[in-house]
Design an enzyme around this catalytic site. Structure first.
Site, PDB file in Angstrom:
ATOM      1  N   LYS A 210       0.828  -1.366  -0.024  1.00  0.00           N
ATOM      2  CA  LYS A 210      -0.007  -0.018   0.155  1.00  0.00           C
ATOM      3  C   LYS A 210       0.811   1.274   0.076  1.00  0.00           C
ATOM      4  O   LYS A 210       0.548   2.234  -0.739  1.00  0.00           O
ATOM      5  CB  LYS A 210      -0.919  -0.068   1.112  1.00  0.00           C
ATOM      6  CG  LYS A 210      -1.480   1.216   1.489  1.00  0.00           C
ATOM      7  CD  LYS A 210      -2.667   1.711   0.501  1.00  0.00           C
ATOM      8  CE  LYS A 210      -2.936   3.273   0.551  1.00  0.00           C
ATOM      9  NZ  LYS A 210      -4.135   3.538   0.269  1.00  0.00           N
ATOM     10  N   CYS A 264      -3.292  11.259   1.398  1.00  0.00           N
ATOM     11  CA  CYS A 264      -2.591   9.991   1.186  1.00  0.00           C
ATOM     12  C   CYS A 264      -1.213  10.143   0.673  1.00  0.00           C
ATOM     13  O   CYS A 264      -0.270   9.975   1.356  1.00  0.00           O
ATOM     14  CB  CYS A 264      -3.515   8.988   0.144  1.00  0.00           C
ATOM     15  SG  CYS A 264      -5.293   9.084   0.723  1.00  0.00           S
TER      16      CYS A 264
HETATM   17  N1  SAJ Z   1      -1.585  15.051  -9.192  1.00  0.00           N
HETATM   18  C1  SAJ Z   1      -0.809  15.611  -9.660  1.00  0.00           C
HETATM   19  N2  SAJ Z   1      -0.475  15.266 -11.033  1.00  0.00           N
HETATM   20  C2  SAJ Z   1      -0.885  13.962 -11.295  1.00  0.00           C
HETATM   21  C3  SAJ Z   1      -1.823  13.375 -10.439  1.00  0.00           C
HETATM   22  C4  SAJ Z   1      -2.141  13.899  -9.118  1.00  0.00           C
HETATM   23  O1  SAJ Z   1      -0.429  16.982  -9.257  1.00  0.00           O
HETATM   24  O2  SAJ Z   1      -0.479  13.731 -12.490  1.00  0.00           O
HETATM   25  C5  SAJ Z   1      -1.754  15.417  -7.263  1.00  0.00           C
HETATM   26  C6  SAJ Z   1      -3.374  15.821  -7.184  1.00  0.00           C
HETATM   27  O3  SAJ Z   1      -3.918  16.950  -7.851  1.00  0.00           O
HETATM   28  C7  SAJ Z   1      -3.428  15.760  -5.779  1.00  0.00           C
HETATM   29  C8  SAJ Z   1      -2.356  14.631  -5.395  1.00  0.00           C
HETATM   30  O4  SAJ Z   1      -1.567  14.681  -6.502  1.00  0.00           O
HETATM   31  O5  SAJ Z   1      -3.113  16.906  -5.073  1.00  0.00           O
HETATM   32  C9  SAJ Z   1      -3.107  13.236  -5.142  1.00  0.00           C
HETATM   33  O6  SAJ Z   1      -4.242  12.988  -6.070  1.00  0.00           O
HETATM   34  P1  SAJ Z   1      -4.421  11.485  -6.571  1.00  0.00           P
HETATM   35  O7  SAJ Z   1      -5.521  11.575  -7.478  1.00  0.00           O
HETATM   36  O8  SAJ Z   1      -3.259  11.034  -7.330  1.00  0.00           O
HETATM   37  O9  SAJ Z   1      -4.439  10.772  -5.555  1.00  0.00           O
HETATM   38  P2  SAJ Z   1      -5.566  10.503  -4.004  1.00  0.00           P
HETATM   39  O10 SAJ Z   1      -4.411  11.133  -2.787  1.00  0.00           O
HETATM   40  O11 SAJ Z   1      -6.844  11.194  -4.348  1.00  0.00           O
HETATM   41  O12 SAJ Z   1      -5.800   8.919  -3.826  1.00  0.00           O
HETATM   42  C10 SAJ Z   1      -4.607   8.365  -4.095  1.00  0.00           C
HETATM   43  C11 SAJ Z   1      -4.802   6.917  -4.771  1.00  0.00           C
HETATM   44  N3  SAJ Z   1      -3.525   6.268  -4.916  1.00  0.00           N
HETATM   45  C12 SAJ Z   1      -2.998   6.022  -6.194  1.00  0.00           C
HETATM   46  O13 SAJ Z   1      -3.503   6.421  -7.038  1.00  0.00           O
HETATM   47  C13 SAJ Z   1      -1.581   5.347  -6.190  1.00  0.00           C
HETATM   48  C14 SAJ Z   1      -5.941   5.998  -4.103  1.00  0.00           C
HETATM   49  O14 SAJ Z   1      -5.917   4.791  -5.010  1.00  0.00           O
HETATM   50  C15 SAJ Z   1      -5.784   5.794  -2.817  1.00  0.00           C
HETATM   51  O15 SAJ Z   1      -6.765   4.878  -2.211  1.00  0.00           O
HETATM   52  C16 SAJ Z   1      -5.487   6.854  -1.896  1.00  0.00           C
HETATM   53  O16 SAJ Z   1      -4.484   7.972  -2.468  1.00  0.00           O
HETATM   54  C17 SAJ Z   1      -5.100   6.591  -0.325  1.00  0.00           C
HETATM   55  O17 SAJ Z   1      -6.354   6.643   0.327  1.00  0.00           O
HETATM   56  O18 SAJ Z   1      -4.427   6.238  -0.160  1.00  0.00           O
END
Ligand code: SAJ
Length: 411
Positions: A210, A264
């Site tokens: 995880k 996360c």
């Molecule tokens: N972000 C970027 N660029 C990207 C992708 C995301 O700047 O290309 C930023 C987003 O704007 C945000 C942050 O990263 O600020 C996180 O967003 P996210 O959509 O990547 O992830 P979370 O935090 O909403 O959810 C993640 C997910 N993990 C993965 O995709 C590996 C989700 O599946 C998990 O269940 C969750 O963390 C968790 O609870 O751990």
């Protein structure tokens, strides 16, 4: 009433999980420390925002299969889904397992022989073993016998905010047991609703998997964020670079942004680092690169604001990512707060997913506005979140304004 499952912690993970089990016929008890949360759920309502969760909770409570309460009760299965934050350590953040410990100790007296105890909270390696120790220690303190035939398993949640209910059912799961039998029992339990594959392993591997998922995403975003700084210095459009590079069959660069937020990805890599700080310079640097991005955005705004006596800045978006209302660890909010602290700009702030601006932004030189209003008043337009609404904005409105588009939404 004898409960099949007790879910400890009715937040973003515990509540959807409890409700989905309840709507599949399990008798579920939700335990929480907040009276407000318990009362809200027992009315069939919700205290968090997630599409369709209201309907699910209403159905679960209405059918009599989900009840919330403040006191631990006996059940066949316990699912612990409490927050695992970090606290500021010397040099780097340190995991804070206080909520897992207090949840474990609170259920210790009501656990019976043969129970299945599952930890869903994202946790540092070794936490499932620690949970067993806390439970057994608490029972010993209370003069209760140790447990016979109890099994302890880590089944991390992996669902994406904004599409939790679909991912809860469809994503693959991992069940990592302190014993193979525990993992198998957890597998059979999640089969109640999970249509994805359910993989069995040991608890420490499950904990590491995880953390690895989120640390890997963090490092990839850090690469994109660092690239955006390099391209800016070279006066090259980073979005074109990424788009063209991604035509290579083995390259898949993620999107730069104003920083990484949420509860996360901005947190979990530190849990992984905690296992071996001296072996994880890349992950620590990735965290620092992403944490440094808001400051870079701030400097961009300051640089352009110098041309005005008192620049008017439209700030579009406060949430940590697109189309959610969650402001936790949000780089966008951090940037707007820092701009507000400069006290030398007038800010027009739009966050379409919340009703009023947070207290930190209730200040004389900050006005809540619709996106169109904010843009029409602004010298500088700062796009912080790629919300659907901002993508639909009439591009004519943006003419003659300095645009700082941190998400590449308006390219
Ligand atoms: N972000 C970027 N660029 C990207 C992708 C995301 O700047 O290309 C930023 C987003 O704007 C945000 C942050 O990263 O600020 C996180 O967003 P996210 O959509 O990547 O992830 P979370 O935090 O909403 O959810 C993640 C997910 N993990 C993965 O995709 C590996 C989700 O599946 C998990 O269940 C969750 O963390 C968790 O609870 O751990």
């Amino acid at each position: 009433m004898r409960y099949d499952i007790a879910v400890v912690g009715l937040g973003y993970i515990g509540l959807p999980t409890a409700s989905v089990f309840a709507t599949r016929g399990k008798q579920v008890y939700g335990l929480d420390v907040s009276e407000h949360v318990v009362n809200t759920i027992n009315r069939g309502e919700i205290h968090i925002v997630e599409p369709d969760l209201d309907v699910l909770v209403q159905a679960a409570v209405g059918s009599g299969h989900l009840k919330a309460g403040l006191k631990p009760v006996p059940a066949d299965v316990f699912i612990v889904a409490v927050p695992t934050p970090f606290h500021k350590g010397k040099g780097r953040p340190i995991p804070d397992l206080g909520f897992v410990e207090s949840a474990s100790r609170s259920i210790a007296p009501v656990i019976e022989n043969g129970a299945l105890i599952i930890l869903e909270s994202t946790s540092p390696v070794g936490t499932t073993e620690a949970m067993r120790e806390w439970i057994l220690e608490e029972r010993a303190n209370l003069g209760l016998p140790p447990l016979e035939g109890a099994h302890y398993v880590h089944c991390p949640e992996r669902i994406l905010p904004g599409q939790m209910l679909r991912e809860l059912v469809e994503n693959d799961r991992i069940c990592g047991g302190l014993s193979p039998e525990g993992a198998k029992r957890a597998h059979d339990l999640y089969r109640t609703f999970c249509v994805g594959e359910i993989h069995l392993t040991d608890a420490r591997t499950a904990e590491m998997v995880k953390l690895t998922e989120n640390a890997s995403r963090d490092s990839q975003i850090a690469f994109a964020n660092e690239l955006s700084l390099v391209c800016d210095r070279a006066n090259i459009d980073v979005w074109s670079v990424i788009e063209l590079a991604n035509h290579h069959p083995r390259v898949n660069i993620l999107n730069p942004g104003p920083g990484v937020g949420g509860h996360c990805i901005a947190v979990d890599p530190w849990f992984l680092v905690d296992t071996a700080p001296d072996c994880s310079p890349l992950m620590q640097t990735a965290r620092r690169v992403n944490d440094g991005k808001p400051n870079w955005v701030l400097q961009q705004v300051q640089k352009h604001a110098e041309r005005f006596t008192r620049a008017k800045v439209a700030c579009l978006g406060l949430a940590f990512k697109a189309n959610v209302d969650d402001l936790r660890e949000s780089p966008s909010l951090q940037i707007v707060e820092a701009l507000a602290d400069l006290d030398e700009l007038d800010l027009f702030v739009c966050e379409p997913n919340i009703e009023s601006l947070p207290d930190s932004l209730q200040r004389a030189h900050i006005t809540a506005a619709s996106a169109e209003d904010a843009i029409s008043k602004a010298d500088i337009v700062l796009l912080l979140v790629d919300h659907r609404e901002f993508g639909d904005i009439d591009r004519e409105l943006l003419h003659n304004r300095k645009i700082i588009d941190t998400r590449g939404l308006w390219r």
